[in-house]
Write a protein that holds these residues in place. Sequence first.
Motif, mmCIF file in Angstrom:
data_model
loop_
_atom_site.group_PDB
_atom_site.id
_atom_site.type_symbol
_atom_site.label_atom_id
_atom_site.label_comp_id
_atom_site.label_asym_id
_atom_site.label_seq_id
_atom_site.Cartn_x
_atom_site.Cartn_y
_atom_site.Cartn_z
ATOM 1 N N ARG A 46 -20.539 -40.196 41.276
ATOM 2 C CA ARG A 46 -20.177 -38.934 41.897
ATOM 3 C C ARG A 46 -21.311 -37.941 41.685
ATOM 4 O O ARG A 46 -22.089 -38.047 40.740
ATOM 5 N N ALA A 47 -21.396 -36.991 42.583
ATOM 6 C CA ALA A 47 -22.472 -35.995 42.518
ATOM 7 C C ALA A 47 -22.478 -35.289 41.167
ATOM 8 O O ALA A 47 -21.429 -35.084 40.542
ATOM 9 N N ALA A 48 -23.682 -34.929 40.727
ATOM 10 C CA ALA A 48 -23.812 -34.199 39.467
ATOM 11 C C ALA A 48 -23.010 -32.902 39.523
ATOM 12 O O ALA A 48 -22.996 -32.207 40.541
ATOM 13 N N ARG A 49 -22.348 -32.596 38.416
ATOM 14 C CA ARG A 49 -21.520 -31.392 38.326
ATOM 15 C C ARG A 49 -22.018 -30.500 37.193
ATOM 16 O O ARG A 49 -22.648 -30.984 36.251
ATOM 17 N N PRO A 50 -21.754 -29.215 37.255
ATOM 18 C CA PRO A 50 -22.258 -28.305 36.219
ATOM 19 C C PRO A 50 -21.779 -28.719 34.823
ATOM 20 O O PRO A 50 -20.658 -29.196 34.643
ATOM 21 N N HIS A 51 -22.624 -28.501 33.855
ATOM 22 C CA HIS A 51 -22.252 -28.780 32.473
ATOM 23 C C HIS A 51 -21.317 -27.678 31.977
ATOM 24 O O HIS A 51 -21.537 -26.496 32.259
ATOM 25 N N PRO A 52 -20.278 -28.024 31.224
ATOM 26 C CA PRO A 52 -19.315 -27.007 30.787
ATOM 27 C C PRO A 52 -19.826 -26.088 29.692
ATOM 28 O O PRO A 52 -19.184 -25.078 29.373
ATOM 29 N N GLY A 53 -20.979 -26.419 29.110
ATOM 30 C CA GLY A 53 -21.497 -25.590 28.024
ATOM 31 C C GLY A 53 -21.020 -26.065 26.667
ATOM 32 O O GLY A 53 -20.314 -27.073 26.542
ATOM 33 N N TRP A 54 -21.378 -25.347 25.622
ATOM 34 C CA TRP A 54 -21.051 -25.761 24.264
ATOM 35 C C TRP A 54 -20.885 -24.520 23.390
ATOM 36 O O TRP A 54 -21.340 -23.428 23.720
ATOM 37 N N ASP A 55 -20.227 -24.719 22.280
ATOM 38 C CA ASP A 55 -20.037 -23.659 21.301
ATOM 39 C C ASP A 55 -21.127 -23.736 20.236
ATOM 40 O O ASP A 55 -21.663 -24.815 19.945
ATOM 41 N N GLY A 56 -21.432 -22.620 19.650
ATOM 42 C CA GLY A 56 -22.402 -22.608 18.574
ATOM 43 C C GLY A 56 -23.814 -22.826 19.075
ATOM 44 O O GLY A 56 -24.127 -22.593 20.237
ATOM 45 N N THR A 57 -24.675 -23.317 18.173
ATOM 46 C CA THR A 57 -26.077 -23.572 18.499
ATOM 47 C C THR A 57 -26.312 -25.063 18.587
ATOM 48 O O THR A 57 -26.071 -25.805 17.620
ATOM 49 N N ARG A 58 -26.776 -25.509 19.723
ATOM 50 C CA ARG A 58 -27.005 -26.940 19.967
ATOM 51 C C ARG A 58 -28.428 -27.309 19.531
ATOM 52 O O ARG A 58 -29.395 -26.633 19.890
ATOM 53 N N ASP A 59 -28.549 -28.384 18.775
ATOM 54 C CA ASP A 59 -29.863 -28.873 18.366
ATOM 55 C C ASP A 59 -30.561 -29.502 19.565
ATOM 56 O O ASP A 59 -29.977 -30.310 20.294
ATOM 57 N N ALA A 60 -31.819 -29.141 19.776
ATOM 58 C CA ALA A 60 -32.594 -29.668 20.906
ATOM 59 C C ALA A 60 -33.936 -30.176 20.408
ATOM 60 O O ALA A 60 -35.003 -29.815 20.923
#
Length: 519
Positions: A46-60
Amino acid sequence: MNDTQGHAPPVVRLPAGRLRGEIDGGLAVFKGVPYAAPPVGDLRWRAARPHPGWDGTRDATAYGPSSPQMFMEGGDPVLGGHGFPPFDDDCLTLNVWTPAVDDARRPVLVWIHGGGFVSGSGTLPIYSGETFARDGDLVVVTLNYRVGPLGYLSFDDDDDEDEAGEEHPANIWLTDQLAALRWVRDNIAHFGGDPEAITVAGQSGGAMSTAALAGHPEAQTLFRRAILQSPPFGLHIPTRDDYRRRVSAYLECAGVKTVDELRQLPWPQLVEAAGGLFAHTMRWGYWPTPFLPVRDDVTLFRHPMEALLHGAAADLDVLIGWTREEANFGFALDRGYATATREQVLGRIAESFGEGAAADVYAEYARSRPGAQPVDVLMDLITDELFRIPCVKLAEGRAALGRPVWAYQFDFPTPAHGGRLAAAHCLELPFVFANFDKWSHAPLVEGIDPAVGEGLARTMHQAWIAFARTGDPNHADMAAWDPYRSDTRTTMRFDSVTLPVDDLAGHARRLHQRALAPK
């Protein structure tokens, strides 16, 4: 603002949540950043859909997994591998390199990897954005998108619709890339980038992707420049109806009858079934492409090459080129092709030029390469049909429209494998990125004189930087490079000595005009 010379990790606040990256080599680097919702479970195909986001600080600070694909232990004899574990369905992430997290509004370079629509990853060290960010004061983005069966299959019984309520797109991979570009447009200012100065670049399948993106209705709002390295524009792009036969063949290879059954299979079985589709679609004398883009009239309305001649895409600045012996990458080391006979090659030529012209075309190719064997004629034919001639046609078309386009041919041969690869497909990559230290695993670059290689790399690397910054590849350490025009057909020849040549591909261009004549 963050000090990239210090030790504090850079942190950015995005609409989706906070990200913490790392300082590496004086650059702020953010890895494994999700740009779309994980395409797992019911969201497969299925087509890419928006990411719902996350809480706090995400490690990248760690790359995300690559799209599932075939993997050969020990690598291959040309690239030494073009995709490495870990692999996972949840692969829609991107990576950012920036000189500083500030408000400098630097030009942005988005790199889309190639890989014959079946392999590759934005996490590969050879595609690291480090050199461009450091040497060009650019913000660089690389991305993972769905490849192989997960990205290039679509199903009639899937009643999903995109956000506009239109028919489900056939090009799942393209919805991923569009989602990534939307993410860049909406977020890159937080990383010191300018959302109004975005260049999209890609090689091979990634160059085809770049052209396809340019043809999308959103193109004008997503980027303003395109770099197309070895786009296989000679490929036939099927309609949705044409492609159904290939989808049905894949289902048979996978041993299922419906997409619902296919969704239940673990990804290793999907990749294994792709091997069966390779065998099903392979033809002698043609580059194997089990999966293809599809003209679905939802995401792709015309051949990607033609897209760059119409609408908003015609206004993009374009840099396009090819390597002199593209086809040697896939065929020169194959023993089955090394022993090709004149009769076999004549038969292949006849498929394009007709029986009556085959002998003359063979002779023309043989004359252009003294001592040519049948396999050499075949290599030049495939190179011309799939890469050089379609690229020249695009340059001719844009020149006729008065639209900006710069053309190049990469002529520098590698001594690897006794010189049989010559200036093969992919060989320009370490020169463009100026990162030979990342290619130690690749037989393709073995034996290249460091002094010559590094000098040519500086020339190409700075030209790409100049184009991303200004829309013009010229710089002080290279001979003047004029745009491709109908009267001069100027093409930059990248070699140990780099010089512009008028109508560099003239012989091939004139020869292939015969293919258009009635047979």
